[in-house]
Design a protein around this motif. Structure first.
Motif, PDB file in Angstrom:
ATOM      1  N   MET A  46       0.827  -1.208   0.000  1.00 43.86           N
ATOM      2  CA  MET A  46       0.000   0.000   0.000  1.00 43.86           C
ATOM      3  C   MET A  46       0.858   1.254   0.000  1.00 43.86           C
ATOM      4  O   MET A  46       0.555   2.235  -0.692  1.00 43.86           O
ATOM      5  CB  MET A  46      -0.926  -0.004   1.213  1.00 43.86           C
ATOM      6  N   THR A 125      -5.309  -0.505   5.580  1.00 38.40           N
ATOM      7  CA  THR A 125      -5.247  -0.700   4.132  1.00 38.40           C
ATOM      8  C   THR A 125      -6.449  -0.085   3.420  1.00 38.40           C
ATOM      9  O   THR A 125      -6.301   0.518   2.350  1.00 38.40           O
ATOM     10  CB  THR A 125      -5.141  -2.192   3.784  1.00 38.40           C
ATOM     11  N   GLY A 143      -5.709  -0.396  -4.985  1.00 39.80           N
ATOM     12  CA  GLY A 143      -5.588  -0.318  -3.540  1.00 39.80           C
ATOM     13  C   GLY A 143      -6.727  -1.033  -2.823  1.00 39.80           C
ATOM     14  O   GLY A 143      -6.506  -1.730  -1.817  1.00 39.80           O
TER      15      GLY A 143
END
Length: 233
Positions: A46, A125, A143
């Motif tokens: 990430m 995240t 993502g």
């Protein structure tokens, strides 16, 4: 929430056993990879995604580059704020880790002594993924995919219930989206100021873009003025 942890006849616990049961059938080396990826690898991914998105936005040098960079700055800040919000939530719910209540789980990592709800990894995240999505949808979709994979890994590793992960996704999304207007209102002027500065313009636009956008047009104006003077003479 504690009642969910104590009962083995609910969808949350059933799904926990189904997903964690995959670890028992998988090779040991695969479980070690998943445990590393779920504990550290996806968080690093990430961070790299944010850097990659920043590099792409910077090289492209669009007019809204400052706002895009501001959104990328907001992504890790949102993740940090979401984790802070999670501290009192965990203390209030006090849900034990699933392996403390249920037998037969294959726990891939040790040393988890804190409470389970909600998952910090899922929260971080997803908050970062949503922040990236605000800056760039293509990178944001990647993502979000990484965040979903993180959630799966946490259940696979036997350290979280599925609802811990879902709660983390909800918390990360809520913090990143609800506070995004205020964050953008504060961060965008800062990034525009950085963009116009001589020392920090490279952080928002590539040097070539900064030069084309500021120095070269001015030079062209001066050259045009010189040509006009020559013609007048």
């Amino acid at each position: 929430m504690a009642g969910l942890a104590e009962s083995g006849s609910n969808p949350d616990v059933d799904l926990l056993y189904d997903i964690n049961g995959l670890a028992k059938d998988a090779p040991h080396w695969f479980d070690r990879i998943v445990s590393f990826v779920g504990e550290y690898g996806l968080l690093l991914a990430m961070v790299l995604l944010v850097v990659w998105c920043w590099w792409s936005v910077r090289r492209r040098g669009d007019e809204d580059a400052a706002s895009s960079v501001a959104a990328l700055v907001w992504a890790p800040v949102a993740a940090a704020l979401a984790v802070l919000v999670n501290v009192p939530i965990r203390g209030f719910v006090e849900r034990p880790r699933p392996f403390r209540t249920h037998d037969g789980l294959d726990v891939l990592v040790s040393g988890k002594t804190d409470f389970s709800f909600v998952s910090d990894h899922a929260t971080i995240t997803m908050a970062m993924a949503v922040g990236v999505f605000v800056a760039n949808r293509k990178f944001g979709v990647v993502g979000i995919g990484l965040a979903l994979l993180e959630g799966f890994c946490r259940v696979y590793m036997g350290v979280h219930y599925p609802t811990d992960v879902v709660g983390g996704f909800a918390l990360g999304t809520a913090v990143a989206l609800l506070l995004s207007p205020v964050a953008m209102l504060l961060l965008t002027p800062v990034m525009k100021a950085v963009e116009g500065s001589a020392w920090g313009g490279w952080m928002v636009r590539a040097r070539a873009d900064v030069g084309q956008g500021a120095l070269i047009p001015g030079a062209r104006k001066e050259a045009a003025g010189a040509e006009e003077r020559d013609l007048a003479a």
